[in-house]
Design a protein around this motif. Sequence first.
Motif, mmCIF file in Angstrom:
data_model
loop_
_atom_site.group_PDB
_atom_site.id
_atom_site.type_symbol
_atom_site.label_atom_id
_atom_site.label_comp_id
_atom_site.label_asym_id
_atom_site.label_seq_id
_atom_site.Cartn_x
_atom_site.Cartn_y
_atom_site.Cartn_z
ATOM 1 N N LYS A 120 26.503 -17.143 13.323
ATOM 2 C CA LYS A 120 25.305 -17.735 12.732
ATOM 3 C C LYS A 120 24.469 -16.734 11.942
ATOM 4 C CE LYS A 120 24.783 -21.490 16.089
ATOM 5 N NZ LYS A 120 23.940 -22.079 17.165
ATOM 6 N N VAL A 121 24.280 -15.530 12.478
ATOM 7 C CA VAL A 121 23.375 -14.576 11.817
ATOM 8 C C VAL A 121 24.098 -13.348 11.290
ATOM 9 C CG1 VAL A 121 21.451 -15.342 13.249
ATOM 10 C CG2 VAL A 121 22.781 -13.349 13.958
ATOM 11 N N GLY A 122 25.392 -13.220 11.584
ATOM 12 C CA GLY A 122 26.158 -12.068 11.124
ATOM 13 C C GLY A 122 26.270 -11.003 12.192
ATOM 14 N N PRO A 123 27.361 -10.235 12.176
ATOM 15 C CA PRO A 123 27.581 -9.210 13.205
ATOM 16 C C PRO A 123 26.483 -8.156 13.267
ATOM 17 C CG PRO A 123 29.621 -9.686 12.040
ATOM 18 C CD PRO A 123 28.535 -10.399 11.299
ATOM 19 N N ARG A 124 25.989 -7.709 12.113
ATOM 20 C CA ARG A 124 24.970 -6.646 12.120
ATOM 21 C C ARG A 124 23.727 -7.095 12.877
ATOM 22 N NH1 ARG A 124 20.738 -5.620 8.183
ATOM 23 N NH2 ARG A 124 20.017 -3.452 8.293
ATOM 24 N N ALA A 125 23.246 -8.293 12.591
ATOM 25 C CA ALA A 125 22.060 -8.798 13.278
ATOM 26 C C ALA A 125 22.335 -8.993 14.763
ATOM 27 C CB ALA A 125 21.607 -10.105 12.635
ATOM 28 N N ALA A 126 23.540 -9.465 15.095
ATOM 29 C CA ALA A 126 23.884 -9.668 16.505
ATOM 30 C C ALA A 126 23.884 -8.347 17.264
ATOM 31 C CB ALA A 126 25.237 -10.357 16.622
ATOM 32 N N VAL A 127 24.431 -7.293 16.653
ATOM 33 C CA VAL A 127 24.437 -5.977 17.291
ATOM 34 C C VAL A 127 23.001 -5.484 17.490
ATOM 35 C CG1 VAL A 127 25.046 -3.543 16.988
ATOM 36 C CG2 VAL A 127 26.730 -5.325 16.470
ATOM 37 N N MET A 128 22.166 -5.653 16.487
ATOM 38 C CA MET A 128 20.780 -5.188 16.592
ATOM 39 C C MET A 128 20.032 -5.928 17.691
ATOM 40 S SD MET A 128 19.989 -4.893 12.506
ATOM 41 C CE MET A 128 18.219 -4.872 12.763
ATOM 42 N N ILE A 129 20.169 -7.261 17.732
ATOM 43 C CA ILE A 129 19.513 -8.043 18.783
ATOM 44 C C ILE A 129 19.982 -7.584 20.159
ATOM 45 C CG2 ILE A 129 19.341 -10.351 19.797
ATOM 46 C CD1 ILE A 129 19.551 -11.446 16.907
ATOM 47 N N SER A 130 21.291 -7.370 20.283
ATOM 48 C CA SER A 130 21.862 -6.954 21.556
ATOM 49 C C SER A 130 21.313 -5.604 22.010
ATOM 50 C CB SER A 130 23.386 -6.886 21.433
ATOM 51 O OG SER A 130 23.978 -6.478 22.647
ATOM 52 N N MET A 131 21.316 -4.649 21.121
ATOM 53 C CA MET A 131 20.935 -3.293 21.510
ATOM 54 C C MET A 131 19.432 -3.147 21.746
ATOM 55 S SD MET A 131 23.678 -1.572 21.942
ATOM 56 C CE MET A 131 24.303 -3.097 22.657
ATOM 57 N N PHE A 132 18.612 -3.749 20.893
ATOM 58 C CA PHE A 132 17.169 -3.697 21.139
ATOM 59 C C PHE A 132 16.816 -4.435 22.426
ATOM 60 C CE2 PHE A 132 16.635 -2.907 16.422
ATOM 61 C CZ PHE A 132 16.081 -1.641 16.579
ATOM 62 N N GLY A 133 17.451 -5.582 22.646
ATOM 63 C CA GLY A 133 17.193 -6.324 23.876
ATOM 64 C C GLY A 133 17.646 -5.567 25.104
ATOM 65 N N MET A 134 18.828 -4.967 25.028
ATOM 66 C CA MET A 134 19.334 -4.200 26.163
ATOM 67 C C MET A 134 18.413 -3.038 26.498
ATOM 68 S SD MET A 134 21.664 -4.020 28.419
ATOM 69 C CE MET A 134 22.516 -2.908 29.534
ATOM 70 N N ALA A 135 17.937 -2.346 25.490
ATOM 71 C CA ALA A 135 17.040 -1.213 25.734
ATOM 72 C C ALA A 135 15.795 -1.664 26.493
ATOM 73 C CB ALA A 135 16.653 -0.568 24.402
ATOM 74 N N ALA A 136 15.252 -2.820 26.110
ATOM 75 C CA ALA A 136 14.041 -3.316 26.769
ATOM 76 C C ALA A 136 14.319 -3.745 28.208
ATOM 77 C CB ALA A 136 13.467 -4.482 25.967
ATOM 78 N N PHE A 137 15.402 -4.488 28.410
ATOM 79 C CA PHE A 137 15.669 -5.018 29.747
ATOM 80 C C PHE A 137 16.108 -3.935 30.725
ATOM 81 C CE2 PHE A 137 16.456 -9.111 27.358
ATOM 82 C CZ PHE A 137 15.276 -9.702 27.793
ATOM 83 N N VAL A 138 16.866 -2.958 30.256
ATOM 84 C CA VAL A 138 17.320 -1.920 31.173
ATOM 85 C C VAL A 138 16.145 -1.059 31.639
ATOM 86 C CG1 VAL A 138 17.867 -0.061 29.532
ATOM 87 C CG2 VAL A 138 19.236 -0.330 31.595
ATOM 88 N N LEU A 139 15.176 -0.857 30.775
ATOM 89 C CA LEU A 139 13.971 -0.145 31.200
ATOM 90 C C LEU A 139 13.168 -0.988 32.193
ATOM 91 C CD1 LEU A 139 12.727 1.480 27.861
ATOM 92 C CD2 LEU A 139 13.644 2.662 29.856
ATOM 93 N N GLY A 140 13.184 -2.313 31.970
ATOM 94 C CA GLY A 140 12.427 -3.191 32.851
ATOM 95 C C GLY A 140 12.934 -3.185 34.276
ATOM 96 N N ILE A 141 14.237 -2.964 34.470
ATOM 97 C CA ILE A 141 14.810 -2.976 35.812
ATOM 98 C C ILE A 141 14.154 -1.926 36.705
ATOM 99 C CG2 ILE A 141 16.926 -2.509 37.138
ATOM 100 C CD1 ILE A 141 18.482 -3.744 34.790
#
Length: 427
Positions: A81-102
Amino acid sequence: MSSTTDESTGIWATIKGAPLPVKALLVGVFVNKLGWFLQVFLVLFLTTSKGFTDVQAGTALGIYGGGSVIGLIIGGSLSDKVGPRAAVMISMFGMAAFVLGIAYVPSYTAVLIVVALAGAVGQFYRPASAALLTELTPKNRQVMIFAVYRLAMNLGTTAAPLIGAALVSISWNLLFIGEALAALAYATVAIIALPGRKPAAVADDTADDPAAPEPKGGYLAVLRDYKYVLFLVCMFINAAIYMQYLAVLPLHMKSEGLSTWWFSAVVALNGFIVITCELLVTKVVQHWPARIVAIIGFVLLGGGLAFYALPGGVAIFVIGTLLWTLAEIIAGPTMFAYPGMAATPKLLGRYVGSAHAMFGLGSALGPFLGVWVWNNAGTRVWVWCGVAGAIGVVLAYFGMSSGADTAAEEPAVDITPASEPLPSESS
């Protein structure tokens, strides 16, 4: 097959001839995997630092695995839907936030929610990365580029526990900061070097025809490809029986009176062979029909695991491990490259995502099933692994293409990164 073709699809020729986004992708995945700490250290963190029980920690790890499977499915759709580049960015920025939240959430319920989100969002990048490798690599080099991709991941995940242990010796917070920084590093690579467009729409063979219908149904459209569904079952079986080397093998070796050292030795033997030999083996088998490679892989995987059922002590465990390790290095790159070969362009992400999700589901359920059979049937669990491997042979025969499509020499889409044009390839 001429020697010229062999040379053009060799290890160094494939790496050297890869466009800048592919090289950046390989580096980004390697760096990201260097920070692969959460799954390895989650149970230890929750029991020692947070004070939760073993059952609570194990439940959290299971939820992380479940979130990962869901994330692979969502990631495939997101890539389309949004392209691989955007998917990678969403994944990595989201992961950085959630892993810190743990590290900072106050309650067990909150931990479970954040762990589930980290597991899901952290996997969005995998279908996107695989789809991008498929799009930007000529078909005759795709199996080799996936072998290189697997090597980058294996090297990163091999080093990660050692790096993580060093960080934990200083502070648990450093562990989570380190994984967040690794994710942000991959996001930076995506911003700078990956193509900033929706590739599937460009790559579609019908893109020049404005009257061509859009594919409908999302994953339902994938499921209507009945042959591919058989391949998806292959991926599940592959993962489910493969995981028994971590679930049942240590229990079996312990029951034979062998020390943990012997189990560690056979696991290390597998890792050493995969890292040192997979590219060399792929150089040969990449030109074989995908169906034949998969069948050979299932024969060796099922046969190697079934070999453990024989009496003979350490020698049986070593030989069995060598057999299924040979299956891994022969069939692994082809099995993970095949979704891109079978996919229609506008559903590429979903084809890839469904394959990764089925492998992830097999990886999650396999250990539970294997231990249950071990507790009820003992060493016959290995015979059942052999039977499952035989089923995989049949499914691969009917579900995978009979030919090797290596005709294309150039990618069919524009591979220019969003930030700057590609330099000319003088080599």
